[in-house]
Write a protein that holds these residues in place. Structure first.
Motif, short mmCIF file in Angstrom:
data_model
loop_
_atom_site.label_atom_id
_atom_site.label_comp_id
_atom_site.label_asym_id
_atom_site.label_seq_id
_atom_site.Cartn_x
_atom_site.Cartn_y
_atom_site.Cartn_z
N GLU A 90 5.47 -0.52 -5.66
CA GLU A 90 5.94 0.82 -5.98
C GLU A 90 7.05 1.20 -5.02
O GLU A 90 7.07 0.79 -3.86
N LEU A 91 8.00 1.98 -5.53
CA LEU A 91 9.10 2.44 -4.71
C LEU A 91 8.72 3.72 -3.99
O LEU A 91 7.87 4.49 -4.46
N SER A 92 9.35 3.96 -2.88
CA SER A 92 9.10 5.16 -2.10
C SER A 92 10.03 6.28 -2.55
O SER A 92 11.12 6.03 -3.07
N LEU A 93 9.60 7.53 -2.34
CA LEU A 93 10.49 8.66 -2.59
C LEU A 93 11.69 8.63 -1.63
O LEU A 93 12.76 9.14 -1.95
N ASP A 94 11.49 8.01 -0.50
CA ASP A 94 12.57 7.82 0.47
C ASP A 94 13.37 6.60 0.04
O ASP A 94 12.90 5.46 0.10
N THR A 95 14.59 6.80 -0.42
CA THR A 95 15.39 5.70 -0.95
C THR A 95 15.76 4.67 0.11
O THR A 95 16.18 3.57 -0.21
N ASN A 96 15.61 5.03 1.38
CA ASN A 96 15.92 4.09 2.45
C ASN A 96 14.71 3.25 2.86
O ASN A 96 14.84 2.33 3.66
N ALA A 97 13.54 3.58 2.32
CA ALA A 97 12.32 2.87 2.69
C ALA A 97 12.12 1.64 1.81
O ALA A 97 12.64 1.56 0.70
N GLU A 98 11.36 0.68 2.33
CA GLU A 98 11.05 -0.52 1.56
C GLU A 98 10.00 -0.18 0.49
O GLU A 98 9.31 0.83 0.57
N TYR A 99 9.88 -1.05 -0.48
CA TYR A 99 8.83 -0.86 -1.48
C TYR A 99 7.46 -1.19 -0.87
O TYR A 99 7.37 -1.83 0.17
N ARG A 100 6.41 -0.75 -1.54
CA ARG A 100 5.05 -1.00 -1.08
C ARG A 100 4.30 -1.82 -2.12
O ARG A 100 4.51 -1.64 -3.32
N GLU A 101 3.40 -2.68 -1.66
CA GLU A 101 2.57 -3.44 -2.57
C GLU A 101 1.37 -2.60 -3.01
O GLU A 101 0.84 -1.80 -2.23
N ARG A 102 0.95 -2.77 -4.26
CA ARG A 102 -0.26 -2.11 -4.77
C ARG A 102 -0.65 -2.83 -6.05
O ARG A 102 0.09 -3.66 -6.58
N ALA A 103 -1.85 -2.52 -6.53
CA ALA A 103 -2.30 -3.12 -7.79
C ALA A 103 -1.50 -2.53 -8.95
O ALA A 103 -0.99 -1.40 -8.87
N ALA A 104 -1.35 -3.29 -10.02
CA ALA A 104 -0.67 -2.79 -11.21
C ALA A 104 -1.39 -1.56 -11.75
O ALA A 104 -2.62 -1.49 -11.75
N LEU A 105 -0.63 -0.57 -12.19
CA LEU A 105 -1.21 0.68 -12.69
C LEU A 105 -1.59 0.59 -14.17
O LEU A 105 -2.41 1.37 -14.64
#
Length: 284
Positions: A90-105
């Motif tokens: 998933e992408l962060s609301l902060d466009t400068n932040a890296e993406y995060r791993e999570r289970a598929a929604l």
């Protein structure tokens, strides 16, 4: 503000109401109100809390979000959003932040079932069309970028190769196992009809030991008739590099097309610039 909405994001809140009367009644500068005139299954809303007034706070589930997004997004943005929902990041609301791993929604199948149940709703047909080009299991934004360049139709700059699976696990033959000292591999982007494995390698693959493992992997897959194409951030950095890389995949997959036509090349470059717009400078 309550429920984790920060001040800088208050102006980005969209609220659904049932009539124009309610929209006029509750107008505020920090939110946008939208009239939802069609019936929405109650299960499509999730209760996240309750206000001091006793009113419940609800948010749409991912399927309803996808359908609603179809009314404001471009076609490529909608496809990209589908990859994120059905992927493991998933992408962060902060466009400068890296993406995060999570289970598929969700899955492409579950999104399709929901939207088919609302077939008469505005933009449902657009959402269904976008889902034809979404695949389950993308593990990063750059895997999504790679998949979109391969799967999207040629009129949008893609190769139009639809029989693609992401992060597909394949069992190795006995000979391949001896070379790789393992029983299976997970292929980033798998085109079964042409035995193609397309990999995206970030900077972690620059490590000498990792490079050696990558060579073993390619050799092992080669004994089974697979061809491995490897993309890096540099592949996407220039139009010509991207075009050459995708041309190789197209030839192997026996794609009949006018890939050298200037009109297609312009569309391909527009798609390239779209899919890398936030991630070219990152090791995604």
């Amino acid at each position: 503000m309550e429920f984790g909405v920060t001040g800088e994001n208050e102006g980005k809140i969209d609220i659904a109401v049932q009539s124009d009367k309610e929209r006029r009644r509750y107008v505020r500068d920090i939110v946008s109100y939208h009239v939802v005139s069609y019936a929405v299954p109650s299960a499509s809303y999730l209760v996240i809390g309750e206000l001091s007034s006793g009113s419940r706070v609800l948010v749409p589930d991912v399927a309803l979000c996808f359908l609603q997004y179809a009314s404001v997004a471009s076609f490529c943005e909608l496809v990209e959003f589908g990859y994120e929902l059905c992927g493991t990041y998933e992408l962060s609301l902060d466009t400068n932040a890296e993406y995060r791993e999570r289970a598929a929604l969700c899955t492409v199948a579950s999104l399709t079932r929901f939207i088919e149940s609302t077939a008469k709703v505005r933009n449902a047909s657009l959402a269904l069309r976008a889902l034809r080009y979404v695949r389950d299991g993308s593990a990063s934004p750059m895997e999504t970028a790679l998949a979109m360049m391969v799967v999207l139709p040629r009129k949008l700059g893609g190769l139009g190769i639809r029989d693609v699976a992401l992060n597909e696990r394949i069992a190795l033959s006995g000979k391949a196992r001896r070379l790789a000292k393992r029983r299976s591999f997970v292929l980033d982007l798998y085109i079964a009809r042409a035995s193609i494995d397309v990999e995206y390698n970030g900077t972690l693959h620059d490590d000498p030991e990792q490079r050696e493992r990558d060579h073993e992997r390619s050799n092992a897959l080669g004994t089974m008739g697979y061809v491995v194409y490897t993309a890096t951030v540099s592949t996407f950095a220039a139009q010509l590099a991207t075009a050459r890389f995708l041309q190789g995949i197209a030839q192997r997959a026996h794609v009949r097309s006018n890939l050298l036509d200037s009109d297609f090349q312009n569309k391909q470059n527009e798609l390239r610039l779209f899919v890398i717009r936030s991630w070219l400078h990152k090791d995604a």
